[in-house]
Scaffold this active site. Structure first.
Site, PDB file in Angstrom:
ATOM      1  CB  CYS A   1       3.735 -74.448 -61.632  1.00 27.91           C
ATOM      2  SG  CYS A   1       5.477 -74.055 -61.370  1.00 27.91           S
TER       3      CYS A   1
ATOM      4  CG  HIS B   1       7.975 -79.198 -60.110  1.00 32.21           C
ATOM      5  ND1 HIS B   1       6.883 -79.287 -60.945  1.00 32.21           N
ATOM      6  CD2 HIS B   1       8.040 -77.891 -59.725  1.00 32.21           C
ATOM      7  CE1 HIS B   1       6.322 -78.087 -61.068  1.00 32.21           C
ATOM      8  NE2 HIS B   1       7.011 -77.234 -60.350  1.00 32.21           N
TER       9      HIS B   1
END
Lengths: 389, 427
Positions: free
Chosen positions: A88, A335
């Site tokens: 991430c 995201h």
């Protein structure tokens, strides 16, 4: 950072479902927007290198992308481009690595592009892919929710954090996103909406969780001493920090937050010569509501265990003491993994230049912080401190 | 036979007047065998030279299953393994082979395990393990063994004409005839335990009363019958009859005076389910079961074996992925099994699962009794059983069986103390 690095341009695509735009098109859209955002203009020929943050490639995971994907997408075949996949934090790590390339004196001007297409496959299929990643036994059936929920459950047990407090994080995120035209969510929700949405993985419901998104974001970095060629109001990268921690759950020293975030932020604060009290805005990794609450503590925005009370106090809203995720965050802006960290910096670039419009926070110190945490089993974090001067 | 162990799964279903024991969806003959073997080995301290497994299902023969049982039971890689499979008398054949091998002095001891996964209709799931050793104090000694049987393809002829064994009445009579013949060849008393096909008819034909009839436990049945008869006959001899649809075997058992009963403790009443637990198609893992990965990591995963740093004592897990000590940066390690019991440190119930993983999956991070931690899915537990602080135990269960070699590793189950145990009659 010993040799100062400036951000002179930043841009992003809207986050959401882009069924009509491929990875290369989104990457190029963000690149064009970033170049167009350079106040005094920039010639693509000035760009000496590229850093490409991307996890899944343009075929939904059925390839091993390289820097060539970005070089070709932005019409610069021949450009040296590294593709960076670091979980991430891929986007923020790409900025960190790009900044190091400039600070080291190897390049004067570089572009960092993060792009992701997560909606290329049906949700169930991408979940299955996720469940099959990592150690076949120690990471059995892991999904994003299963790697963040155990900490939230333990935090609730140790500190009395409530599901209502978790829900308040989502409510705040959606409120901010409604002011951001690039956000995936464009409406307001209530605490009850969050509590009553379907359970994903205890204690997280659907609205405690960020969506799957397509999107891209880009920034242009250069040596601080040549930034005036491009703009009169650059934003500087004052500090960067990356840290890792015990990978599997049984190797973690605590289950109420992430040591890698603590360590990465300590490194970034030290490099920037500031503390959490000097921040005007924070863009942190709220992949789930609980992650935001625990990250408040790990970044030093409040004491250990006080994260639930911090969101409840309203201090992290747009006009609170320390606004967190003015963009809408991962929860409501979206995201698209590789693009996420870059987009957080795009937001803070706008905030520190007071160009954030309806969601502009008030600036006192001219400092802002970007944060990501993740990687397989959540073992890595990147923190970036940005400064107006 | 100097020690015995058993394992009974945690659920049952009602079939007419009978209760049939059923295993959880992630239990199979291999995990049942591991449980029984471990139970037996808690009562035996000596060396084990051979491991002999008896399965009823031939598909369990051509894989690494026997080696998996050996590894999980903590037996050394030098222990020879062999498998008997085919019918429910496989365990008796293995017992005879084990006795012969020990008597001939070829080996000192054999661990014999018969594991039955059951059919959810008639045959209960469960496993029994027996340790056969050539020590000077054998408790049970199977004596003469005789069997009788025919090649039968559905029909046979008796004095009254051609009969079809699909007709239950004739099957009973046919099997009972063979059982009588086998018993007569032994010249033994009425059997103390009868198990297998047509057990009630066999008991009646052989002069036993109904209490000798054991429920059908498939391939585990004959060994349980031997243990049951032996326990009831300390200091004397007893006979046992076990049957299939075409064969009957009678054994005579001598029990030394003063010998400790070997009847394994069986769990008390188990919860009844409306239907057997459906064996879901298991989701694929990140690597196929045949991958060299599982060979490299078999020991650490099947035994929950970490490694203790020779320099500073820090324990790492899994050793195959942690070759350098994170505490003192040393490279030397010694195997260090982790505790298998502990308490829930944090847990989650995942309801949004990849296709094939079922409706919900509970995952637990437990603090083990030795202070280490372990993260694993649960088996046969509900969300209310995994609250922080609840006791849990790690046992071997199957992770996947689809598309290649099955993969086994630890899952959390309710602690043994919660699984109400009591010694009771095998029946």
């Amino acid at each position: 950072m010993r040799n100062k690095v400036a951000i002179v341009g930043a841009g992003m695509t809207p986050f959401g479902e882009h069924f009509d735009r491929g990875l290369e098109q989104l990457a190029a859209d963000a690149y064009r927007t970033a170049l167009a955002g350079v106040d005094k203009g920039i010639d693509p020929a000035d760009i000496e290198a590229g850093f490409f943050a991307n996890v899944m490639g343009s075929l939904g995971g059925n390839e091993i992308p390289s820097g060539a994907t970005l070089a070709n997408a932005i019409g610069l075949p021949g450009l040296p481009v590294s593709r960076i996949e670091n979980g991430c934090p891929s986007g923020s790590d790409s900025i960190r690595i790009g900044a190091m390339a400039v600070a080291s004196g190897v390049h004067d001007v570089v572009v960092v592009v993060g792009a992701e297409k997560l909606r290329e496959r049906p949700t169930k299929e991408s979940l299955l892919e996720s469940g099959r990643m990592g150690h076949p036994i120690l990471s059995y059936a892991n999904t994003a929710a299963t790697i963040f929920a155990p900490q939230a459950a333990r935090h609730m047990h140790e500190y009395g954090t409530t599901r209502e407090q978790l829900a308040m994080v989502a409510v705040k995120a959606w409120d901010n996103a409604a002011l951001n035209p690039n956000a995936q969510r464009q409406q307001s929700i209530t605490v009850d909406d969050v509590l009553n949405s379907p359970m994903v993985c205890s204690p997280f419901t659907v609205l405690d969780s960020c969506p799957q998104s397509d999107g891209a974001a880009a920034v242009v970095l250069c040596r601080a001493d040549i930034a005036h060629r491009f703009t009169d109001s650059p934003v500087y990268i004052a500090g960067v920090g990356l840290a890792t921690e015990g990978l599997y759950y049984h190797e973690k020293t605590r289950m109420t937050g992430w040591d890698c975030t603590r360590l990465a932020s300590a490194r970034a604060y030290e490099m920037a010569g500031i503390t959490a009290r000097d921040l005007d805005a924070v863009e942190l990794h709220d992949c789930f509501t609980g992650t935001e609450i625990m990250t408040y503590e790990d970044l030093g925005l409040c004491a250990e265990g006080a994260g639930g009370k911090l969101v409840e106090s309203g201090d992290t809203t747009l006009h609170g003491r320390i606004p967190v995720n003015p963009s809408g965050g991962l929860l409501a802006k979206g995201h698209p993994v590789g693009a996420t960290g870059v987009a957080q910096v795009v937001e803070l670039f706008g905030q520190l230049r007071e160009q954030a419009g309806a969601r502009q926070v008030s600036l006192r110190h001219g400092k802002a912080l970007q944060h990501n945490v993740g990687g397989y089993s959540v073992g890595i974090s990147v923190v970036t401190v940005l400064s107006r001067d | 036979m100097v020690a015995a162990g058993s394992y009974t799964p945690s659920f049952s279903v009602r079939r007419g007047r009978r209760r049939v024991l059923v295993a959880n969806g992630d239990e199979d003959a291999v995990t049942l065998a591991i449980e029984a073997a471990q139970d037996c080995l808690t009562r035996y301290e000596g060396p084990v030279d051979e491991l002999h497994l008896a399965f009823a299902r031939p598909e369990l023969v051509n894989g690494p299953q026997a080696e998996i049982v050996r590894e999980a039971a903590g037996l050394d890689a030098s222990v020879t393994v062999s498998v008997s499979a085919g019918d429910s008398l496989a365990g008796l054949a293995a017992l005879a082979a084990a006795m012969n091998a020990v008597q001939a002095g070829r080996v000192r001891s054999v661990l014999l395990v018969a594991a039955e996964s059951g059919d959810g209709e008639r045959v209960s799931a469960g496993a029994v393990a027996v340790l056969v050793a050539g020590s000077d104090a054998p408790a049970l000694r199977p004596g003469a063994q005789r069997s009788a049987g025919d090649v039968v393809y559905g029909n046979w002829t008796d004095g009254d004409g051609v009969r079809h064994i699909g007709d239950g009445r004739y099957l009973d009579r046919y099997v009972a005839d063979h059982a009588k013949a086998a018993l007569a060849a032994l010249d033994g008393p009425p059997p103390a335990a009868v198990t297998g096909v047509a057990a009630a008819a066999v008991a009646a034909a052989c002069g036993s009363d109904r209490s000798a009839v054991l429920p059908d436990r498939g391939v585990a049945g004959p060994l349980l019958a031997v243990l049951a008869a032996g326990s009831a006959a300390t200091g004397s001899a007893a006979t046992v009859v076990a049957t299939t649809a075409s064969r009957a075997v009678a054994l005579s058992i001598e029990v030394d005076a003063g010998a400790r009963p070997l009847l394994p403790a069986l769990p008390g009443p188990v919860p009844e389910l409306p239907e057997p637990i459906e064996v879901r198609s298991s989701p694929p893992l990140s690597l196929p079961g045949g991958s060299p990965f599982f060979r490299r990591s078999a020991r650490e995963l099947l035994r929950l074996e970490g490694a203790r740093c020779d320099g500073c004592g820090h324990v790492v897990f899994p050793p195959s992925q942690r070759p350098v000590c994170p505490s003192c940066h040393g490279y030397g390690f010694t195997p260090a099994p982790l505790s298998r019991t502990g308490r829930v440190y944090t847990s989650i119930v995942n309801r949004f699962l990849p296709t094939g993983f079922g409706d919900q999956m509970i995952l637990v991070l437990a603090e083990l009794d030795d202070g280490s931690r372990y993260w694993a899915p649960t088996s046969g537990m509900g969300p209310d059983e995994v609250e922080i602080g609840a006791g849990v135990e790690l046992r071997i269960r199957r992770f996947t069986g689809d598309g290649g070699a099955p993969v086994y590793a630890m899952k959390f189950v309710p602690p043994r103390t919660a699984r109400e145990t009591e010694s009771r009659d095998v029946a």
